[in-house]
Design a protein around this motif. Structure first.
Motif, PDB file in Angstrom:
ATOM      1  N   ASP A   2     -11.658 -24.648  15.714  1.00  0.00           N
ATOM      2  CA  ASP A   2     -10.997 -25.226  16.891  1.00  0.00           C
ATOM      3  C   ASP A   2     -11.813 -26.357  17.506  1.00  0.00           C
ATOM      4  O   ASP A   2     -11.251 -27.273  18.125  1.00  0.00           O
ATOM      5  CB  ASP A   2     -10.672 -24.158  17.932  1.00  0.00           C
ATOM      6  N   LEU A   5     -10.786 -29.370  15.492  1.00  0.00           N
ATOM      7  CA  LEU A   5      -9.411 -29.721  15.863  1.00  0.00           C
ATOM      8  C   LEU A   5      -9.369 -30.371  17.242  1.00  0.00           C
ATOM      9  O   LEU A   5      -8.668 -31.367  17.456  1.00  0.00           O
ATOM     10  CB  LEU A   5      -8.541 -28.469  15.838  1.00  0.00           C
ATOM     11  N   GLU A   6     -10.143 -29.838  18.157  1.00  0.00           N
ATOM     12  CA  GLU A   6     -10.207 -30.388  19.520  1.00  0.00           C
ATOM     13  C   GLU A   6     -10.738 -31.819  19.506  1.00  0.00           C
ATOM     14  O   GLU A   6     -10.187 -32.707  20.173  1.00  0.00           O
ATOM     15  CB  GLU A   6     -11.138 -29.489  20.347  1.00  0.00           C
ATOM     16  N   GLN A  30      -0.626 -27.770  15.185  1.00  0.00           N
ATOM     17  CA  GLN A  30      -1.952 -27.269  14.821  1.00  0.00           C
ATOM     18  C   GLN A  30      -2.045 -27.002  13.320  1.00  0.00           C
ATOM     19  O   GLN A  30      -3.049 -27.339  12.687  1.00  0.00           O
ATOM     20  CB  GLN A  30      -2.255 -26.001  15.614  1.00  0.00           C
ATOM     21  N   LEU A  34      -4.570 -28.941  10.940  1.00  0.00           N
ATOM     22  CA  LEU A  34      -5.578 -28.173  10.213  1.00  0.00           C
ATOM     23  C   LEU A  34      -5.484 -28.417   8.712  1.00  0.00           C
ATOM     24  O   LEU A  34      -6.513 -28.488   8.023  1.00  0.00           O
ATOM     25  CB  LEU A  34      -5.418 -26.677  10.505  1.00  0.00           C
ATOM     26  N   GLU A  98      -7.999 -18.337  13.623  1.00  0.00           N
ATOM     27  CA  GLU A  98      -9.195 -18.574  14.434  1.00  0.00           C
ATOM     28  C   GLU A  98      -8.857 -19.401  15.668  1.00  0.00           C
ATOM     29  O   GLU A  98      -9.250 -19.073  16.794  1.00  0.00           O
ATOM     30  CB  GLU A  98     -10.254 -19.306  13.614  1.00  0.00           C
ATOM     31  N   VAL A  99      -8.125 -20.479  15.446  1.00  0.00           N
ATOM     32  CA  VAL A  99      -7.769 -21.380  16.542  1.00  0.00           C
ATOM     33  C   VAL A  99      -6.929 -20.659  17.599  1.00  0.00           C
ATOM     34  O   VAL A  99      -7.062 -20.918  18.799  1.00  0.00           O
ATOM     35  CB  VAL A  99      -7.010 -22.614  15.987  1.00  0.00           C
ATOM     36  N   ARG A 100      -6.101 -19.737  17.154  1.00  0.00           N
ATOM     37  CA  ARG A 100      -5.236 -18.986  18.089  1.00  0.00           C
ATOM     38  C   ARG A 100      -5.964 -17.835  18.766  1.00  0.00           C
ATOM     39  O   ARG A 100      -5.385 -17.093  19.554  1.00  0.00           O
ATOM     40  CB  ARG A 100      -4.007 -18.456  17.355  1.00  0.00           C
ATOM     41  N   LYS A 197     -19.572 -20.623  17.260  1.00  0.00           N
ATOM     42  CA  LYS A 197     -18.672 -21.576  16.594  1.00  0.00           C
ATOM     43  C   LYS A 197     -19.422 -22.707  15.888  1.00  0.00           C
ATOM     44  O   LYS A 197     -19.071 -23.080  14.763  1.00  0.00           O
ATOM     45  CB  LYS A 197     -17.679 -22.158  17.605  1.00  0.00           C
TER      46      LYS A 197
END
Length: 281
Positions: A2, A5-6, A30, A34, A98-100, A197
């Motif tokens: 994440d 992605l951010e 997303q 990804l 993971e992102v969720r 992370k």
């Protein structure tokens, strides 16, 4: 993932790629992001570190070995680049989880119950956990039920063993099922154990570089670690002799599982020694 992605959303995707009305947290966006980030990142790591290793570490004399295939380097690269997008499909599903927020990844050192020592211990446990998982998965992929189909067609792990004298570019030249299965312990770990992370991202890069390094034909290891670290010498014998040295980082599980073989290169019988004897003749 994440964090990546951010950063991509902030600096590239939101201002330049996606329409303003498509929110950053929307699941379809997303997943798409990804998929692109994972593929670009995997290819960049593979091509960058594979190229550096090939030109600066790999001994090109090994290309004269009788078991080095014609056009092998280009074949390794093509096979890897065809496989990576398929490997990324289930990988992205895990990154999406993971992102969720379904993993045990955490943002701040303060979130670790043991502080910095917890981060350090998690790095060690990640290496030992994934080494164990890869050993058994890798060994399982060598079983006759998975290694070779009845009609003689290559199945799963067999394509990776085309490269008897591997180059760094063979590192990711896997059948997609094989490639994902052997990466699975890396992705499972943060769903089972807490992990910082940034540490996870660092370890993800490390495991890719390590995978390249055990295919680079450089057998130098400090003498006191020769039978502890699973390096290129051990993995070369795995490619040559098939039933030995399944481990990734360490020799521990090969010794427990009875599949450890002292590398022939340490005994003066490796590929370089074979080439030297050919020259002497």
């Amino acid at each position: 993932m994440d964090l990546v992605l951010e950063a991509a959303d902030q600096h590239l995707l939101t201002p330049y790629v996606y329409p303003a009305g498509w929110p950053e947290g929307e699941p379809c966006r997303q997943l798409l992001s990804l998929f692109v980030i994972t593929n670009l990142g995997a290819m960049a790591l593979y091509l960058l570190f594979g190229t550096l290793s090939y030109y600066f570490i790999f001994d090109h004399e090994l290309k004269k070995h009788p078991q080095f295939l014609e056009n092998q380097v280009s074949r390794e690269i093509r096979y890897a680049l065809r496989s990576l997008p398929w490997i990324s499909v289930p990988t992205v599903a895990l990154f999406f989880a993971e992102v969720r927020g379904y993993s045990k990844l955490y943002d701040n050192i303060e979130d670790s119950p043991y502080g910095w020592s917890g981060v350090f211990l998690s790095m060690l446990s990640f290496l030992f956990f994934t080494d164990m998982g890869i050993y058994w998965i890798h060994r399982g992929l060598h079983h006759k039920l998975f290694y070779k189909a009845r009609d003689g067609m290559a199945r799963f792990h067999k394509p990776h063993h085309l490269w008897k004298i591997a180059t760094p570019f063979a590192s990711h030249a896997f059948h997609p099922v094989d490639g994902f299965m052997q990466s699975l312990p890396y992705h499972v770990y943060p769903f089972l154990f807490p992990l910082h992370k940034v540490t996870y991202l660092g370890l993800y890069i490390f495991v890719n570089v390590w995978t390249i390094s055990i295919h680079d034909g450089d057998y130098r290891v400090p003498r006191f670690l020769r039978h502890v670290i699973n390096g290129s010498a051990h993995h070369t014998d795995h490619h040559l002799y098939f039933d030995y040295n399944y481990g990734q980082y360490f020799t521990l599980w090969d010794k427990i599982g009875g599949s450890y073989k002292s590398p022939t290169s340490f005994e003066g019988k490796g590929p370089h020694d074979y080439l030297r004897k050919l020259r002497e003749k």
